[in-house]
Design an enzyme around this catalytic site. Structure first.
Site, mmCIF file in Angstrom:
data_model
loop_
_atom_site.group_PDB
_atom_site.id
_atom_site.type_symbol
_atom_site.label_atom_id
_atom_site.label_comp_id
_atom_site.label_asym_id
_atom_site.label_seq_id
_atom_site.Cartn_x
_atom_site.Cartn_y
_atom_site.Cartn_z
ATOM 1 N N SER A 181 0.732 -1.185 0.045
ATOM 2 C CA SER A 181 -0.070 -0.112 0.108
ATOM 3 C C SER A 181 0.782 1.170 0.115
ATOM 4 O O SER A 181 0.374 2.235 -0.454
ATOM 5 C CB SER A 181 -0.953 0.024 1.065
ATOM 6 O OG SER A 181 -0.193 -0.010 2.306
ATOM 7 N N HIS A 209 -5.307 -4.087 -2.998
ATOM 8 C CA HIS A 209 -5.076 -2.933 -3.867
ATOM 9 C C HIS A 209 -4.762 -3.515 -5.420
ATOM 10 O O HIS A 209 -4.391 -2.883 -6.100
ATOM 11 C CB HIS A 209 -3.483 -2.151 -3.576
ATOM 12 C CG HIS A 209 -3.856 -1.423 -2.175
ATOM 13 N ND1 HIS A 209 -4.257 -0.133 -2.023
ATOM 14 C CD2 HIS A 209 -3.342 -1.861 -0.688
ATOM 15 C CE1 HIS A 209 -4.162 0.098 -0.843
ATOM 16 N NE2 HIS A 209 -3.874 -0.927 -0.078
ATOM 17 N N LYS A 241 -12.127 -0.107 -2.184
ATOM 18 C CA LYS A 241 -11.069 0.645 -2.880
ATOM 19 C C LYS A 241 -11.861 0.621 -4.241
ATOM 20 O O LYS A 241 -12.726 1.327 -4.505
ATOM 21 C CB LYS A 241 -9.943 0.070 -2.733
ATOM 22 C CG LYS A 241 -9.171 0.089 -1.329
ATOM 23 C CD LYS A 241 -8.041 -0.387 -1.336
ATOM 24 C CE LYS A 241 -7.119 -0.173 0.226
ATOM 25 N NZ LYS A 241 -7.973 -0.786 1.358
#
Length: 398
Positions: A181, A209, A241
């Site tokens: 991250s 991610h 996300k």
């Protein structure tokens, strides 16, 4: 007693301030997309994890609103009491299909998912082998499990293999982020899967991610690497996300997921996510699968950013992900650059210790499919100008 607590807290805050590490919340007025009003100032947002621009997509808002009118705004209880809704079940089925797993289990937060999964499966007498740069949720889950912890140098497969080989008793879990991250780089997933299999270890990958950004149908870095549930029996990710909603999940074979459901304290003792949020997440997931052009545009933006940064001489970490860290070094300099960018209309977060190692403070720039090429060019120009002005003031260089 209260007076001593105040004194201790004042001392701690003074130490935080002296190190230039106090964090503060910025107030967003309105939506959290790429155009934001932050502390009363209009700015382009380059520090969100909304990689595909779905956070403010009206289709997700419509799905949430329609569901909320039927099921209400909260779940009212934990999943194992009365908090589990048909929307949750449908979301879990969609996730399992997307990720090529037998089953998925939804959690209220990504932190809760990682902590819950690790502590549900490992305990005293077991071993956890973990990348040095793993997310805090993976670190804390390892601590709470009571298992012995073995930290290997970032991305070092040989070191991970040696740690697994040295853990001779109990169960062995090898755990890593897929995309890290703060650096935006990717773990050597294929090689880690090979050493885990060779050492009879279990591989857990947090693809928070990578989900939505990489792989077939946007199914993530694990899918891109061709790793099935035999290679990666524990796959976690987030709904907050790329998917544009909130919450998280673990996906794997049915019996593994059932054990986690029965024993993960962070799930058992947490109120279930609102069912309307699950409906929004389902819509986000369907958009990801139906609109690959979002990913294509995002990767074009990443390429443009890196090319312009190289031309400008900016120090950008090696990353092909939407996370593009510009390494600054000293905490106050990173803060000064962040403030200078905001004055020019660009919201970029300054990341400082303890989130990153001392001396590696950075601007964590994140790109979104909702940006365009002009946005990226404007950011690079503003960053170069801000850095040049700061360098002239303090004698530093990019």
């Amino acid at each position: 007693m209260t007076g001593s607590l105040h004194r201790v807290c004042r001392q701690r805050l003074a130490a935080i301030d002296a190190a230039g590490r106090r964090r503060r919340r910025r107030v967003i007025d309105g939506g959290h997309g790429v155009q934001v009003c932050v502390d009363g100032r209009r700015a382009l947002n380059f520090c969100s994890n909304d990689y595909l621009g779905l956070v403010t997509d009206p289709r997700l808002a419509a799905a949430l609103s329609a569901s909320a009118r039927v099921v209400g705004t909260g779940s009212g209880a934990s999943q194992l009491v009365t908090g589990y809704n048909t929307e949750h079940a449908a979301l879990e089925a969609d996730l399992a299909d997307w990720l090529g797993r037998e089953r998925a289990l939804v959690f209220s937060t990504g932190y809760g998912a990682n902590v819950g999964v690790i502590a549900a499966l490992l305990g005293k007498g077991d071993h956890i082998v973990a990348d040095a740069l793993n997310h805090a949720s993976l670190i804390d889950g390892s601590r709470l499990s009571g298992a012995a912890k073995h930290i290997y140098a970032h991305g070092d497969v040989a070191a991970a293999d040696a740690a697994l080989a040295g853990a001779r008793d109990g169960h062995r879990l090898l755990v890593t982020d897929a995309v890290f991250s703060m650096d935006g780089d990717t773990a050597p997933l294929v090689e880690l899967a090979q050493v885990a299999r060779a050492r009879d270890g279990w591989l857990m990958v947090d693809d928070a991610h990578g989900i939505g950004v990489f792989g077939p149908d946007g199914a993530g870095r694990v899918a891109e690497a061709g790793l099935d549930s035999g290679a990666v029996p524990l796959l976690t990710g987030t709904l907050g996300k790329s998917i544009g909603a909130a919450g998280a999940f673990v996906a794997g074979d049915d019996d593994i997921i059932e054990v986690i459901l029965q024993t993960a304290r962070s799930l058992i003792f947490s109120t279930a996510m609102p069912a309307a949020v699950a409906a929004a997440a389902r819509t986000g997931l369907s958009i990801i699968r139906a609109e690959p052009e979002r990913r294509a545009h995002l990767h074009a933006l990443v390429a443009r950013f890196r090319a312009r940064a190289a031309d400008t001489g900016l120090s950008v970490a090696a990353s092909d992900s939407p996370i593009q860290p510009v390494i600054v070094g000293e905490e106050r300099q990173a803060l000064a650059l962040s403030d200078a960018l905001l004055a020019r209309g660009y919201l970029v977060g300054a990341i400082r210790p303890p989130t990153v190692a001392p001396g590696t403070s950075r601007l964590r720039i994140t790109l979104s499919a909702a940006h365009d090429l002009t946005d990226v060019d404007g950011l690079i120009d503003a960053l170069a100008e801000s850095w040049q002005a700061l360098s002239g003031a303090v004698g530093a260089s990019p």
